[in-house]
Design a protein around this motif. Structure first.
Motif, PDB file in Angstrom:
ATOM      1  N   MET A 302       0.823  -1.200   0.000  1.00 27.78           N
ATOM      2  CA  MET A 302       0.000   0.000   0.000  1.00 27.78           C
ATOM      3  C   MET A 302       0.861   1.255   0.000  1.00 27.78           C
ATOM      4  O   MET A 302       0.590   2.216  -0.721  1.00 27.78           O
ATOM      5  N   ALA A 303       1.900   1.262   0.821  1.00 22.38           N
ATOM      6  CA  ALA A 303       2.776   2.428   0.896  1.00 22.38           C
ATOM      7  C   ALA A 303       3.398   2.737  -0.461  1.00 22.38           C
ATOM      8  O   ALA A 303       3.510   3.906  -0.861  1.00 22.38           O
ATOM      9  N   LEU A 304       3.775   1.694  -1.212  1.00 20.28           N
ATOM     10  CA  LEU A 304       4.417   1.897  -2.504  1.00 20.28           C
ATOM     11  C   LEU A 304       3.413   2.313  -3.572  1.00 20.28           C
ATOM     12  O   LEU A 304       3.673   3.209  -4.374  1.00 20.28           O
ATOM     13  N   VAL A 305       2.262   1.649  -3.593  1.00 22.67           N
ATOM     14  CA  VAL A 305       1.265   1.950  -4.617  1.00 22.67           C
ATOM     15  C   VAL A 305       0.619   3.310  -4.385  1.00 22.67           C
ATOM     16  O   VAL A 305       0.370   4.079  -5.316  1.00 22.67           O
ATOM     17  N   GLU A 306       0.337   3.628  -3.119  1.00 27.97           N
ATOM     18  CA  GLU A 306      -0.314   4.891  -2.785  1.00 27.97           C
ATOM     19  C   GLU A 306       0.685   6.032  -2.576  1.00 27.97           C
ATOM     20  O   GLU A 306       0.282   7.177  -2.367  1.00 27.97           O
ATOM     21  N   ASP A 307       1.984   5.697  -2.606  1.00 27.60           N
ATOM     22  CA  ASP A 307       3.048   6.683  -2.406  1.00 27.60           C
ATOM     23  C   ASP A 307       2.887   7.385  -1.055  1.00 27.60           C
ATOM     24  O   ASP A 307       2.864   8.606  -0.953  1.00 27.60           O
ATOM     25  N   ILE A 308       2.767   6.560  -0.005  1.00 25.46           N
ATOM     26  CA  ILE A 308       2.643   7.063   1.365  1.00 25.46           C
ATOM     27  C   ILE A 308       3.772   6.466   2.192  1.00 25.46           C
ATOM     28  O   ILE A 308       3.766   5.267   2.478  1.00 25.46           O
ATOM     29  N   PRO A 309       4.768   7.231   2.592  1.00 19.46           N
ATOM     30  CA  PRO A 309       5.833   6.687   3.446  1.00 19.46           C
ATOM     31  C   PRO A 309       5.261   6.192   4.769  1.00 19.46           C
ATOM     32  O   PRO A 309       4.540   6.916   5.455  1.00 19.46           O
ATOM     33  N   LEU A 310       5.575   4.954   5.117  1.00 21.46           N
ATOM     34  CA  LEU A 310       5.077   4.351   6.348  1.00 21.46           C
ATOM     35  C   LEU A 310       6.241   3.778   7.150  1.00 21.46           C
ATOM     36  O   LEU A 310       7.219   3.294   6.585  1.00 21.46           O
ATOM     37  N   LYS A 311       6.103   3.827   8.456  1.00 21.29           N
ATOM     38  CA  LYS A 311       6.995   3.095   9.343  1.00 21.29           C
ATOM     39  C   LYS A 311       6.136   2.099  10.103  1.00 21.29           C
ATOM     40  O   LYS A 311       5.142   2.479  10.734  1.00 21.29           O
ATOM     41  N   ILE A 312       6.492   0.838  10.032  1.00 24.88           N
ATOM     42  CA  ILE A 312       5.678  -0.229  10.619  1.00 24.88           C
ATOM     43  C   ILE A 312       6.440  -0.860  11.780  1.00 24.88           C
ATOM     44  O   ILE A 312       7.596  -1.244  11.634  1.00 24.88           O
ATOM     45  N   THR A 313       5.790  -0.963  12.924  1.00 31.15           N
ATOM     46  CA  THR A 313       6.404  -1.540  14.110  1.00 31.15           C
ATOM     47  C   THR A 313       5.503  -2.638  14.665  1.00 31.15           C
ATOM     48  O   THR A 313       4.293  -2.440  14.795  1.00 31.15           O
ATOM     49  N   LYS A 314       6.089  -3.788  14.990  1.00 29.70           N
ATOM     50  CA  LYS A 314       5.330  -4.878  15.588  1.00 29.70           C
ATOM     51  C   LYS A 314       5.112  -4.598  17.061  1.00 29.70           C
ATOM     52  O   LYS A 314       6.030  -4.200  17.777  1.00 29.70           O
ATOM     53  N   THR A 315       3.882  -4.790  17.538  1.00 35.24           N
ATOM     54  CA  THR A 315       3.541  -4.605  18.942  1.00 35.24           C
ATOM     55  C   THR A 315       2.923  -5.887  19.490  1.00 35.24           C
ATOM     56  O   THR A 315       2.671  -6.839  18.746  1.00 35.24           O
ATOM     57  N   ASP A 316       2.655  -5.900  20.797  1.00 38.79           N
ATOM     58  CA  ASP A 316       2.042  -7.087  21.411  1.00 38.79           C
ATOM     59  C   ASP A 316       0.660  -7.372  20.840  1.00 38.79           C
ATOM     60  O   ASP A 316       0.224  -8.523  20.775  1.00 38.79           O
ATOM     61  N   SER A 317      -0.046  -6.331  20.443  1.00 32.53           N
ATOM     62  CA  SER A 317      -1.422  -6.507  19.968  1.00 32.53           C
ATOM     63  C   SER A 317      -1.543  -6.540  18.445  1.00 32.53           C
ATOM     64  O   SER A 317      -2.614  -6.786  17.921  1.00 32.53           O
ATOM     65  N   GLY A 318      -0.451  -6.298  17.749  1.00 35.68           N
ATOM     66  CA  GLY A 318      -0.520  -6.296  16.292  1.00 35.68           C
ATOM     67  C   GLY A 318       0.572  -5.442  15.684  1.00 35.68           C
ATOM     68  O   GLY A 318       1.759  -5.733  15.822  1.00 35.68           O
ATOM     69  N   LEU A 319       0.160  -4.340  15.031  1.00 34.52           N
ATOM     70  CA  LEU A 319       1.107  -3.468  14.354  1.00 34.52           C
ATOM     71  C   LEU A 319       0.813  -2.012  14.670  1.00 34.52           C
ATOM     72  O   LEU A 319      -0.349  -1.637  14.864  1.00 34.52           O
TER      73      LEU A 319
END
Length: 396
Positions: A302-319
């Motif tokens: 999604m970040a690449l197709v929509e051209d939205i820079p994202l930072k993704i971090t794993k958490t205990d409940s998900g992301l």
């Protein structure tokens, strides 16, 4: 020198991080039947679900450890981490900083000084070149379809429909196996030249041809008969078998203005960008697996197709996602695009077409192989776990 400025030699990390350490963290297990000596055999998955086997040398000397596969591919701990980089929660300005962070985490050491180790990184990042002459290649014979396809639930009609994009390949340098495996050719946006193969064989054998370009090339089945401008829908999957299963289960709804894409598990930004350049009028679809890694892949797509820079971090409940100055949680159990769209503007140039929730991926869905139901902890168990973590001093 202030404590915050302390750095260590990048090469020192290799002395403290073994290939076996990394492999065990990824779910590989020791195959004791193969013997435990100078060499050990580590296997990912079991039975029909066996996905990879590596042979590791020098198990008692981490600095000297190397690995190889029976297809001829080999490397050290750096290349093994690189193969599995998206399985780790590590950010960085480039791929090599991310690898260094993973190694530092395993070694329980500070990050290396990237500036002083440029020569090492340059040497480690030197790409293998795919040599097409190394492989014998045959087309799929419609009258003699390999039984591996039927074992994966794939029909003869599906194989015949996609046979222009599938070959039988044999590695001339593999002294342990002189037969043919199934090869899904990798090509890039700028030409039809084959730049490697995603390879599948009997007994769960899974690999890529030596030197396969997994940075700019991928498996693409263009069912518009080469009329790229007519492709309106591109379906991204983690493997070619998943893409074939998706096609078989949804064929009557898909039409001919489509392309199926396998990114081979983890993927680079350039792979996705190249596909969308190849099909400029198409909408992308996330057909990735129903697991946390699949959700991360979907967010990256999604970040690449929509051209939205994202930072993704794993958490205990998900992301947790950081984008456009906002931080918000994303549940892997719900549509990630709907959740992201409630926080930041999304043009929805892409969609999700994932396997039903009871199945890990499209091939499992085709086979009717359901995932085991998750047993959620009770409130009492959650409270006990929280108290235990607090007493042990773990930061929340």
């Amino acid at each position: 020198m202030a404590p915050g400025d302390y750095r260590i030699d990048f090469k020192a990390l290799k002395a403290r991080v073994g290939i076996d350490d990394v492999a065990y963290s990824l779910g590989y297990r020791l195959d004791r039947k193969a013997g435990v000596g100078r060499y050990i055999e580590l296997v990912l998955g079991e039975g029909k679900d066996k996905r990879d086997t590596i042979i590791v040398s020098n198990r008692r000397d981490k600095a000297s450890q190397t690995f190889f596969r029976r297809d001829g591919s080999k490397g050290d701990v750096v290349s093994f981490i690189r193969e599995n980089l998206n399985s780790f929660n590590a950010s960085g300005q480039n791929e090599w900083q991310r690898i260094a962070k993973v190694m530092a985490q395993f070694a329980n050491m500070p990050e290396p000084d990237y500036g002083r180790e440029r020569d090492y990184v340059r040497a480690a990042s030197a790409p293998q070149v795919f040599d097409s002459k190394r492989y014998s290649v045959r087309p799929i014979d419609p009258d003699r379809i390999p039984c591996l396809f039927s074992q994966r639930g794939l029909s003869a009609d599906t194989v015949k429909a996609l046979s222009p994009f599938i070959y039988l390949v044999s590695d001339r340098r593999n002294e342990n196996f002189n037969g043919f495996n199934i090869g899904f050719p990798y090509t890039a946006a700028d030409s039809d030249k084959i730049r490697g193969y995603e390879i599948r064989g009997m007994g769960g054998y899974k690999s890529k041809a030596a030197g396969t370009d997994s940075s700019t090339a991928e498996w693409v089945a263009d069912l518009s008969h080469g009329r790229n401008g007519l492709v309106r829908h591109v379906f991204f999957c983690e493997s070619a078998f998943d893409a074939m299963a998706f096609f078989q289960m949804n064929r009557t709804r898909l039409g001919e203005d489509i392309a199926l894409v396998s990114l081979g598990g983890t993927f680079s930004d350039r792979q996705v960008q190249g596909v969308m350049e190849r099909f400029p009028n198409a909408r992308a679809y996330d057909c990735f697996d129903n697991d946390l890694a699949g959700r991360v892949n979907g967010l990256r797509l999604m970040a690449l197709v929509e051209d939205i820079p994202l930072k993704i971090t794993k958490t205990d409940s998900g992301l947790m996602v950081e984008a456009k100055g906002k931080n918000f949680d994303v549940s892997p159990e719900r549509s990630i695009y709907t959740q992201v769209g409630t926080h930041i503007p999304v043009r929805y140039r892409m969609g999700q077409w994932q396997p039903p929730k009871d199945f890990k991926d499209w091939n499992d869905c085709l086979l009717g192989r359901r995932t085991e139901p998750k047993i959620m902890p009770t409130k009492h168990e959650r409270d006990d776990n929280l108290a235990e973590r607090r007493n042990s001093g773990i930061k929340m």
